[in-house]
Design a protein around this motif. Structure first.
Motif, PDB file in Angstrom:
ATOM      1  N   MET A   1       0.721  -1.232  -0.092  1.00  0.00           N
ATOM      2  CA  MET A   1      -0.138  -0.049   0.014  1.00  0.00           C
ATOM      3  C   MET A   1       0.889   1.329  -0.014  1.00  0.00           C
ATOM      4  O   MET A   1       0.669   2.260  -0.632  1.00  0.00           O
ATOM      5  N   ASP A   2       1.899   1.318   0.843  1.00  0.00           N
ATOM      6  CA  ASP A   2       3.067   2.481   0.694  1.00  0.00           C
ATOM      7  C   ASP A   2       3.491   2.565  -0.658  1.00  0.00           C
ATOM      8  O   ASP A   2       3.616   3.737  -1.167  1.00  0.00           O
ATOM      9  N   ARG A   3       4.026   1.235  -1.001  1.00  0.00           N
ATOM     10  CA  ARG A   3       4.842   1.297  -2.278  1.00  0.00           C
ATOM     11  C   ARG A   3       4.107   1.956  -3.680  1.00  0.00           C
ATOM     12  O   ARG A   3       4.598   2.659  -4.278  1.00  0.00           O
ATOM     13  N   TYR A   4       2.655   1.424  -3.596  1.00  0.00           N
ATOM     14  CA  TYR A   4       1.763   1.642  -4.695  1.00  0.00           C
ATOM     15  C   TYR A   4       0.905   2.569  -4.500  1.00  0.00           C
ATOM     16  O   TYR A   4      -0.103   3.019  -5.242  1.00  0.00           O
ATOM     17  N   LYS A   5       0.919   3.442  -3.294  1.00  0.00           N
ATOM     18  CA  LYS A   5      -0.011   4.485  -2.904  1.00  0.00           C
ATOM     19  C   LYS A   5      -1.355   4.052  -3.111  1.00  0.00           C
ATOM     20  O   LYS A   5      -2.235   4.793  -3.532  1.00  0.00           O
ATOM     21  N   ALA A   6      -1.527   2.797  -2.702  1.00  0.00           N
ATOM     22  CA  ALA A   6      -3.058   2.530  -2.572  1.00  0.00           C
ATOM     23  C   ALA A   6      -3.938   2.876  -1.462  1.00  0.00           C
ATOM     24  O   ALA A   6      -3.515   3.263  -0.680  1.00  0.00           O
ATOM     25  N   ILE A   7      -5.251   2.418  -1.812  1.00  0.00           N
ATOM     26  CA  ILE A   7      -6.339   2.922  -0.746  1.00  0.00           C
ATOM     27  C   ILE A   7      -6.504   1.688   0.073  1.00  0.00           C
ATOM     28  O   ILE A   7      -7.176   2.023   1.151  1.00  0.00           O
ATOM     29  N   ALA A   8      -6.269   0.655  -0.488  1.00  0.00           N
ATOM     30  CA  ALA A   8      -6.740  -0.543   0.375  1.00  0.00           C
ATOM     31  C   ALA A   8      -6.239  -1.768  -0.085  1.00  0.00           C
ATOM     32  O   ALA A   8      -5.814  -1.612  -1.251  1.00  0.00           O
ATOM     33  N   ALA A   9      -5.842  -2.960   0.407  1.00  0.00           N
ATOM     34  CA  ALA A   9      -5.523  -4.198   0.199  1.00  0.00           C
ATOM     35  C   ALA A   9      -6.073  -5.165   1.017  1.00  0.00           C
ATOM     36  O   ALA A   9      -6.655  -5.188   2.142  1.00  0.00           O
TER      37      ALA A   9
END
Length: 413
Positions: free
Chosen positions: A81-89
């Motif tokens: 999530m941090d690496r790909y700047k995602a909102i959820a996983a």
């Protein structure tokens, strides 16, 4: 006239590590979510109401989760999530031989010690309580359906030179080869056109029946109270069937996807998932044969082939013969698909010669890791699986075998 009353308060030393599995309790220690609610609903609540179990120590309730693997999955989701700047996983590890949920994490999660966090809408359990269009991951089920029906063979080919027009819509390929493709090529190149044609060759009724057989059209029951119902098309017509074949127009939970995939690779036996320990003997009695062992063998071959030659290359871990399928699904906003927001997933199993575990990762709205590279599932969801397997497989007692698995497993056509 002043006295003291001793009260016990629940404390979770693991904090948020397995918050969605363990669940939480209210101020009276009554279960609100997760296994906490399941235990109270099954037997503990009744005992307490009758005056038992209030002043005696109870035996601990054992769950199937491996806390070490659970930590690995959550840790890798946080890094991604941090690496790909995602909102959820979401990450799930499922034992294909018993149906035990070894690990399940959904981020953002919450700390059961802080009950107020559980009420925040972004912290819901997406693994069992959220339904999503899984995208190209669904091509796995369409391919298995076509092969198991006997109407499509592994050596068959389908024409993917031109897009398909149906009910005023155009179905095309993301990276089209614009030629005739064999069944393995349709799978590893993730051809929407080829997959839709395989479905049409099999039949719409067969598609409905097969997805129902895998448990993808009804609510999945687990010990957790949070189990969402799938969203099916209002009319299961030809256009709906074609879009469903490659993972649009039907929304299911990630857990349902993992459970159905386990049946595809374990020899064809569908096992209801469980968060409590279950032996292989118990699983054998509960299992339901949903496709032939031969179809399962071909699917293992295709899974491995996709990691060696297709979109799943970045999930490979030396010695563990990983196999899998990527899925990149555009999200819907205001009733329309938007091309710049995706929900990516990678559905995998290992080791492919004798699968032990299914690993599924889902990452919501990932951004490119750096400029000039894409944000498709092969670039983010697949490496997440590789990272989880690299760390968790030794903990699960799966020994690496080097010098094997560089080529797809042997198969007779």
């Amino acid at each position: 006239g002043v006295g003291f009353l001793s009260e016990s308060q629940r404390f979770y030393p693991g904090g948020p590590t397995a918050g969605h599995i363990v669940g939480s309790v209210n101020v009276d220690n009554a279960g609100l979510t997760g296994i906490e609610k399941y235990i109270d609903g099954e037997w503990l609540g009744d005992l307490q109401d009758l005056g038992f179990a209030s002043d005696r120590s109870m035996e601990p309730v054992q769950v199937a989760m491996d806390l070490r693997v659970q930590h690995v999955v959550r840790d890798e989701l946080m890094k991604a999530m941090d690496r790909y700047k995602a909102i959820a996983a979401v990450g799930i590890v499922l034992d294909v031989k018993t149906g035990e949920v070894v690990a399940m994490s959904s981020l953002p999660d919450y700390d059961p010690n802080d009950r107020a966090q559980a009420l925040e809408k972004d912290r819901l359990n997406r693994a069992t309580g959220g339904v999503f269009e899984m995208g190209s991951v669904f091509k796995t089920f369409t391919t298995a359906m076509a092969l198991d029906s006997g109407k499509v063979g592994i050596n068959d080919s389908f024409d993917a030179t031109r897009p398909i027009r149906a009910a005023g819509r155009t179905i095309s390929d993301f990276h089209g080869k614009n030629r005739i493709l064999s069944v393995p090529e349709i799978f590893i190149y993730s051809s929407n056109i080829g997959t839709a044609k395989m479905m049409l060759a099999t039949g719409i009724d067969k598609q409905q029946e097969f997805l129902g057989r895998l448990g993808l059209t009804t609510r999945l029951h687990t010990e957790l109270p949070e189990n969402a119902r799938p969203l099916l098309p209002p009319k299961w017509n030809e256009l709906a069937a074609m879009t469903i074949s490659f993972g649009h127009g039907i929304s299911v939970t990630p857990m349902q996807t993992a459970v159905a995939a386990a049946a595809l690779v374990n020899g064809g036996t569908l096992l209801q998932p469980t968060f409590l320990p279950r032996s292989q003997q118990e699983a054998k009695e509960l299992g339901k044969q949903v496709l032939s062992p031969e179809t399962s063998r071909i699917m293992r071959y295709l899974f491995r082939l996709n990691v060696l030659r297709g979109s799943g290359r970045r999930s490979d871990v030396p010695g563990y013969t990983v196999g899998g399928k990527t899925g990149t699904a555009e999200k819907i906003e205001n009733g329309r698909y938007v091309s710049d927001k995706r929900r990516n997933s990678f559905l995998s199993a290992f080791p492919m010669d004798d699968p032990r575990y299914v690993v599924l990762t889902v990452i919501d709205e990932p951004k490119p890791e750096r400029s000039g590279v894409g944000a498709t599932a092969g670039m983010n969801a697949a490496p997440m699986v590789g990272a989880i397997i690299r760390r968790a497989a030794p903990m699960l007692g799966v020994m690496p075998r080097f010098g094997e698995g560089e080529e797809p497993i042997e198969i007779s056509y």
